[in-house]
Design an enzyme around this catalytic site. Structure first.
Site, short mmCIF file in Angstrom:
data_model
loop_
_atom_site.label_atom_id
_atom_site.label_comp_id
_atom_site.label_asym_id
_atom_site.label_seq_id
_atom_site.Cartn_x
_atom_site.Cartn_y
_atom_site.Cartn_z
N HIS A 79 0.83 -1.20 0.00
CA HIS A 79 0.00 0.00 0.00
C HIS A 79 0.87 1.26 0.00
O HIS A 79 0.69 2.15 -0.84
CB HIS A 79 -0.91 -0.02 1.23
N GLU A 80 1.80 1.33 0.93
CA GLU A 80 2.64 2.53 1.04
C GLU A 80 3.57 2.67 -0.17
O GLU A 80 3.92 3.79 -0.56
CB GLU A 80 3.45 2.50 2.33
N HIS B 209 1.94 4.73 -2.76
CA HIS B 209 2.15 6.15 -2.49
C HIS B 209 3.53 6.58 -2.99
O HIS B 209 3.68 7.63 -3.62
CB HIS B 209 2.05 6.43 -1.00
N GLU C 178 -4.38 8.31 -2.51
CA GLU C 178 -4.88 7.04 -2.01
C GLU C 178 -5.22 6.08 -3.14
O GLU C 178 -5.10 4.87 -3.00
CB GLU C 178 -6.10 7.26 -1.12
#
Length: 508
Positions: free
Chosen positions: A275-276, A279, A305
């Site tokens: 997930h990160e 980003h 996001e």
């Protein structure tokens, strides 16, 4: 201070614009330093450094505010706006973002900025212990103080922007975002999700076989690094560390990613890192020619996001990616048997359960977690609730939305750092991001049909090859709605997200 505009050649308007470019470059550099100090506070700073770090951070925040609200900046903005035809589209977008930042900043006094920074640092440090002890009462006085300051800031910005106090806070994270539109989208989702959730739980059957731990932290770290590299993360421009709450910080050329590990389950840390990394990939793909300028920054948090959720949910929870990941994970953890087969891992990845923790939630229940937080923070900002009321309101609304009782504060209103760190108006962007991710991914696959097959080989090049020109490299050159419409052919709606959920969770 003498006017910087005077040192440039060209018309008065052009000189003013170039002075703004220089000033905002300095502001960006200062913001980068503040961001790295914030990362250090969460990752490496000893407890004893909290007091002096809070003072340092407050001083830098105040200096940043003073540099932005300097009277010359307003003069330059007025002068630069006198000849709009002399600016390129990117320069015009840059000037627009400068004005937005200036409006937000000038709405607040330096004293309020300093007080907010100090209160947020103090509250966040207290939250760490309160969360560990599952004791909301320990942090409630600090949260009450911080909330009062946040309300003051919201009211001041609302007057400057001509919007409601909540929308003024939302605008910091989602430029031009409005709660009326969020209410419409979230009402649509809330009408769809509860019945759909029940159908999915009934449809999915027994849980897949589970791999048994313990899973050594060192091995988990190595696997996470390997998966980050698979996704395209450049460790020459970033690093992976440990923190109480996973996040992505740093700068576009120095991306700082964190996660947390559990020896009993490697999966949470791995998905958090994926997930990160989404980003981080977005940050690394921003337009380098506009680095340090507002137009070169990421375009709001719903789009940010969308990039993390696209990697975590759309790409890496797909059956195709699990075909690649299964042998990699089995080899790393010396795993064998049914639990390490790709289909078992896929079923694990899309397992839907009514749980307490937002960051561990599946993509069916996750929007309900966000709707809860959105409604609570809106009520708190609008004065319809006080900080002391948060646990009771959280627990009752959580059970109504997700269908399970909350056993304690740690699993309830203390689980997220955001409010205690001063980030208000942020939560709706998570689900806006999920909807945006579904819409973008569907368009990417339509434009580049080989993306799913490439994921089965651990090849993210086709997906990134579409995202770079259609999202990342555009920075803040376009409003979010215009960027999304250009990339997908339509503004944001719930349709692609609902279609994705139906196909993945009821179509197999």
């Amino acid at each position: 201070m003498p006017s910087q505009a005077a040192s440039y050649q060209g018309t008065n308007s052009q000189r003013a614009y170039h002075a703004l470019v220089e000033r905002f470059g300095r502001l960006s550099a200062l913001g980068d330093a503040m961001g790295l100090l914030s990362w250090d506070r969460s990752v490496m700073m000893p407890k004893g450094g909290a007091g002096s770090r809070a003072t340092t951070s407050a001083a830098l925040a105040t200096f940043h505010h003073d540099l932005l609200t300097d009277g010359q900046v307003g003069d330059w903005l007025d002068a630069a706006s006198e000849e709009p035809d002399s600016l390129s589209p990117w320069e015009a977008a840059n000037l627009h973002e400068m004005k937005r930042s200036y409006t937000h900043a000038t709405a607040l006094s330096s004293d309020l900025v300093e007080a907010l920074s100090l209160a947020a640092s103090d509250c966040e440090q207290t939250w760490r212990g309160a969360r560990q002890e599952s004791n909301f009462a320990a942090v409630e006085p600090k949260l009450t103080t911080l909330l009062d300051l946040v309300r003051q800031a919201a009211s001041a910005k609302a007057e400057a922007l001509g919007v409601s106090p909540y929308d003024a806070l939302l605008d910091e994270y989602e430029p031009d975002g409005r709660s009326a539109e969020i209410d419409r989208l979230f009402t649509d989702l809330e009408g769809f999700l509860p019945d759909f959730l029940a159908q999915v739980i009934d449809h999915q059957g027994d849980a897949p076989p589970q791999a048994e731990g313990p899973f050594a932290i060192a091995t988990q770290q190595a696997v996470c690094r390997q998966m980050m590299e698979t996704l395209g993360f450049d460790f020459d421009h970033g690093r992976l560390d440990i923190s109480a709450h996973p996040f992505c910080g740093g700068t576009p050329t120095d991306v700082r990613i964190t996660t947390r590990y559990n020896e009993d389950d490697y999966y949470g840390a791995l998905l958090g890192v994926i997930h990160e990394t989404g980003h981080g990939l977005y940050e690394r793909g921003l337009p380098q020619d506009w680095a340090g300028q507002p137009v070169g920054h990421a375009r709001g948090m719903s789009l940010h996001e969308s990039q993390s959720l696209m990697m975590e949910m759309q790409a890496c929870r797909s059956r195709e990616f699990m075909a690649y990941a299964a042998p990699v994970l089995a080899q790393a953890f010396n795993g064998s048997g049914p639990a390490w087969q790709s289909e078992a891992l896929y079923k694990k990845a899309i397992r839907v359960e009514r749980g307490y923790i937002r960051v561990d939630a599946d993509e069916v229940t996750y929007p309900l977690h966000v709707i809860l937080r959105y409604r609570l923070e809106k009520a708190l900002i609008e004065g319809r609730m006080e900080a002391k009321d948060l646990p009771e309101a959280w627990n009752s609304q959580f059970q109504a939305l997700i269908g399970v009782p909350v056993p304690n504060d740690r699993l309830g209103c203390l689980q997220d750092i955001h409010w205690y760190d001063g980030a208000w108006g942020y939560f709706p962007t998570y689900t806006l991001g999920a909807m945006t991710a579904a819409q973008l991914f569907a368009s990417a696959v339509q434009a580049v049909p080989e993306i799913p097959e490439a994921l089965s080989r651990g090849d993210f090049t086709p997906l990134l090859g579409w995202l770079r020109p259609n999202v990342h490299s555009l920075g803040s050159s376009l409003p979010t709605t215009e960027l999304l419409t250009k990339a997908t052919g339509a503004p944001l709606s719930t349709e692609a997200f609902k279609a994705h959920l139906k196909k993945r969770y009821l179509g197999d």
